[in-house]
Design a protein around this motif. Structure first.
Motif, PDB file in Angstrom:
ATOM      1  N   GLU A  23       0.828  -1.256  -0.164  1.00 55.13           N
ATOM      2  CA  GLU A  23      -0.141  -0.183  -0.124  1.00 55.13           C
ATOM      3  C   GLU A  23       0.663   1.239   0.143  1.00 55.13           C
ATOM      4  OE1 GLU A  23      -0.034  -2.312   2.152  1.00 55.13           O
ATOM      5  OE2 GLU A  23      -0.156  -1.572   4.247  1.00 55.13           O
ATOM      6  N   ASN A  24       2.153   1.249   0.368  1.00 56.84           N
ATOM      7  CA  ASN A  24       2.835   2.323   0.346  1.00 56.84           C
ATOM      8  C   ASN A  24       3.883   2.356  -0.798  1.00 56.84           C
ATOM      9  OD1 ASN A  24       2.132   3.080   3.068  1.00 56.84           O
ATOM     10  ND2 ASN A  24       3.648   1.587   3.948  1.00 56.84           N
ATOM     11  N   LYS A  25       3.819   1.621  -1.842  1.00 56.23           N
ATOM     12  CA  LYS A  25       4.653   1.413  -2.997  1.00 56.23           C
ATOM     13  C   LYS A  25       3.703   1.331  -4.227  1.00 56.23           C
ATOM     14  CE  LYS A  25       8.699   1.937  -0.947  1.00 56.23           C
ATOM     15  NZ  LYS A  25       9.715   2.872  -1.366  1.00 56.23           N
ATOM     16  N   THR A  26       3.928   1.857  -5.275  1.00 56.44           N
ATOM     17  CA  THR A  26       3.431   1.672  -6.552  1.00 56.44           C
ATOM     18  C   THR A  26       4.214   0.875  -7.355  1.00 56.44           C
ATOM     19  OG1 THR A  26       2.357   4.007  -6.473  1.00 56.44           O
ATOM     20  CG2 THR A  26       2.483   2.707  -8.689  1.00 56.44           C
ATOM     21  N   PRO A  27       3.807  -0.401  -7.830  1.00 53.78           N
ATOM     22  CA  PRO A  27       4.568  -1.374  -8.448  1.00 53.78           C
ATOM     23  C   PRO A  27       5.207  -0.578  -9.861  1.00 53.78           C
ATOM     24  CG  PRO A  27       2.415  -2.308  -8.317  1.00 53.78           C
ATOM     25  CD  PRO A  27       2.459  -1.108  -7.483  1.00 53.78           C
ATOM     26  N   ASP A  28       6.151  -1.379 -10.453  1.00 52.08           N
ATOM     27  CA  ASP A  28       6.386  -1.105 -11.797  1.00 52.08           C
ATOM     28  C   ASP A  28       5.782  -2.515 -12.314  1.00 52.08           C
ATOM     29  OD1 ASP A  28       7.922  -0.635 -14.078  1.00 52.08           O
ATOM     30  OD2 ASP A  28       9.169  -2.219 -13.639  1.00 52.08           O
ATOM     31  N   ASN A  46       5.518 -14.059  -2.578  1.00 47.21           N
ATOM     32  CA  ASN A  46       6.159 -12.592  -2.623  1.00 47.21           C
ATOM     33  C   ASN A  46       5.590 -11.906  -3.906  1.00 47.21           C
ATOM     34  OD1 ASN A  46       7.472 -12.681  -0.036  1.00 47.21           O
ATOM     35  ND2 ASN A  46       8.647 -14.189  -1.228  1.00 47.21           N
ATOM     36  N   ALA A  47       5.425 -10.768  -3.906  1.00 43.27           N
ATOM     37  CA  ALA A  47       5.462  -9.911  -5.186  1.00 43.27           C
ATOM     38  C   ALA A  47       6.763  -9.099  -5.144  1.00 43.27           C
ATOM     39  CB  ALA A  47       4.255  -8.810  -5.309  1.00 43.27           C
ATOM     40  N   ILE A  77      -2.287  -5.725  -5.317  1.00 45.52           N
ATOM     41  CA  ILE A  77      -1.603  -5.112  -6.511  1.00 45.52           C
ATOM     42  C   ILE A  77      -2.667  -4.884  -7.441  1.00 45.52           C
ATOM     43  CG2 ILE A  77       0.216  -5.446  -8.242  1.00 45.52           C
ATOM     44  CD1 ILE A  77       1.803  -6.527  -6.010  1.00 45.52           C
ATOM     45  N   ASN A  78      -2.642  -3.774  -8.007  1.00 45.77           N
ATOM     46  CA  ASN A  78      -3.446  -3.632  -9.284  1.00 45.77           C
ATOM     47  C   ASN A  78      -2.608  -3.105 -10.454  1.00 45.77           C
ATOM     48  OD1 ASN A  78      -6.457  -4.021  -8.736  1.00 45.77           O
ATOM     49  ND2 ASN A  78      -5.564  -3.090  -6.788  1.00 45.77           N
ATOM     50  N   CYS A  79      -2.325  -3.666 -11.443  1.00 44.23           N
ATOM     51  CA  CYS A  79      -1.558  -3.062 -12.860  1.00 44.23           C
ATOM     52  C   CYS A  79      -2.984  -3.334 -13.932  1.00 44.23           C
ATOM     53  CB  CYS A  79      -0.626  -4.386 -12.953  1.00 44.23           C
ATOM     54  SG  CYS A  79       0.760  -3.780 -12.002  1.00 44.23           S
ATOM     55  N   PRO A  80      -2.645  -2.574 -15.053  1.00 43.77           N
ATOM     56  CA  PRO A  80      -3.447  -2.539 -16.280  1.00 43.77           C
ATOM     57  C   PRO A  80      -3.683  -4.231 -16.748  1.00 43.77           C
ATOM     58  CG  PRO A  80      -1.936  -0.721 -16.218  1.00 43.77           C
ATOM     59  CD  PRO A  80      -1.363  -1.641 -15.069  1.00 43.77           C
ATOM     60  N   ASN A  81      -2.878  -4.980 -16.480  1.00 44.29           N
ATOM     61  CA  ASN A  81      -2.944  -6.266 -17.275  1.00 44.29           C
ATOM     62  C   ASN A  81      -3.071  -7.520 -16.024  1.00 44.29           C
ATOM     63  OD1 ASN A  81      -0.249  -5.999 -16.396  1.00 44.29           O
ATOM     64  ND2 ASN A  81       0.535  -6.881 -18.657  1.00 44.29           N
TER      65      ASN A  81
END
Length: 240
Positions: A23-28, A46-47, A77-81
Motif C-alpha cells: 500500500e506504500n509502493k506503486t509497483p512497476d 511474494n510480489a 496489487i492492481n496493474c493494467p494487465n
C-alpha cells in the motif's frame, strides 16, 4: 541447498533488495513477478518489482509478502494487465488470459508450486547431507511433477517418491464436475487430457505428514478461460 542459494542470488544480483508494504509502493508493472518460493519451514509468496537505483546500471528490487517477515504479509496489487492479492493464506491472481498470469510467475526451473515440501538433514546435529522431499504442480504445463520432471501417469509412484504416504491424496474437478482422483494409494491416474481441454481446474490436496513435518498447498483453482489463478495454503478437502 546450493542451487536454491544460487537462484535467489541470481534474482537480486543486479541490485539490492528492500522490503515494503504494497500500500506504500506503486509497483512497476513491467517488471512485476509473483514468486512462489519454498523456504526452510514454509512456502513464501511474494510480489517483486524493480525501482530505480543510484545509477542507470543499478536497480533496487522491492519485495512484499512473506519475505518481509512482518506481522502482516498481505498485499493487493492492481496493474493494467494483472491483479494480485494475498492475505497470508490465499493468493489470488486475475489477468486477461491464463498466459498473462503464468508470464508474471517467477520462473526458477519451472513455474510451479510445491504441493508438499520437507527439508531435512541426514545428520541434523552437524547439518550434513541436505535433502528435500517434495512433489509439485507445474502451473504452466498443468502437470504433477517431482519438483523437476513430470510424474508418470497411469502408474505407481517411483522409489524417489517413496516418502509419499498412502494417505496422501490429490483430487480434481474440471468445469465444476465430479471429483476425480489424481494421486491415490501411491499411484498417479491419467489426468492430463482432462486438463488440456478443461476451462476450469480445481485441485485439492491432503497429506497427513504436513501436520507434523513439511508444508505445502491444499488447493489450486485455475480458470483458463477467464485468466484466474488461486492458491490456498490451507483448505478443507471436499468429501465428494
Amino acid at each position: 541447498m546450493r542451487k536454491l542459494i544460487l537462484l535467489i542470488s541470481a534474482l537480486f544480483s543486479a541490485g539490492t533488495m528492500s522490503n515494503a508494504y504494497a500500500e506504500n509502493k506503486t509497483p512497476d508493472c513491467d517488471s512485476l513477478n509473483i514468486m512462489l518460493m519454498s523456504m526452510q519451514e514454509e512456502l513464501d509468496i511474494n510480489a517483486n518489482w524493480r525501482t530505480a537505483g543510484s545509477s542507470p546500471q543499478k536497480f533496487k528490487t522491492v519485495s512484499v509478502g512473506d519475505s518481509s517477515k512482518s506481522a502482516d504479509p498481505s498485499f493487493d496489487i492492481n496493474c493494467p494487465n494483472l491483479k494480485a492479492s494475498y492475505d497470508g493464506k490465499v493468493l489470488k491472481m486475475k489477468a486477461d488470459s491464463y498466459k498473462g498470469i503464468t508470464d508474471h510467475l517467477y520462473k526458477q526451473l519451472n513455474r510451479g508450486v510445491d504441493l508438499y515440501n520437507y527439508r531435512w538433514y541426514s545428520d541434523p546435529k552437524i547439518k550434513t547431507d541436505f535433502k528435500v522431499d517434495k512433489y509439485s504442480f507445474d502451473l504452466e504445463r498443468l502437470l504433477l511433477t517431482d519438483g523437476y520432471i513430470k510424474m508418470p501417469e497411469g502408474s505407481s509412484i517411483s522409489n524417489k517418491q517413496s516418502f509419499i504416504p498412502t494417505t496422501a491424496v490429490i483430487s480434481y474437478r474440471v468445469n465444476g464436475g465430479a471429483l476425480k482422483p489424481l494421486l491415490v494409494n501411491k499411484s498417479v491416474t491419467k489426468y492430463s487430457s482432462d486438463f488440456k481441454t478443461a476451462k476450469t481446474i480445481d485441485i485439492y490436496h491432503k497429506n497427513s505428514d504436513m501436520s507434523r513435518r513439511g508444508f505445502g498447498v491444499e488447493r489450486i483453482f485455475i480458470d483458463k478461460e477467464n485468466g484466474v489463478l488461486e492458491i490456498y495454503k490451507e483448505h478443507v478437502f471436499p468429501p465428494k
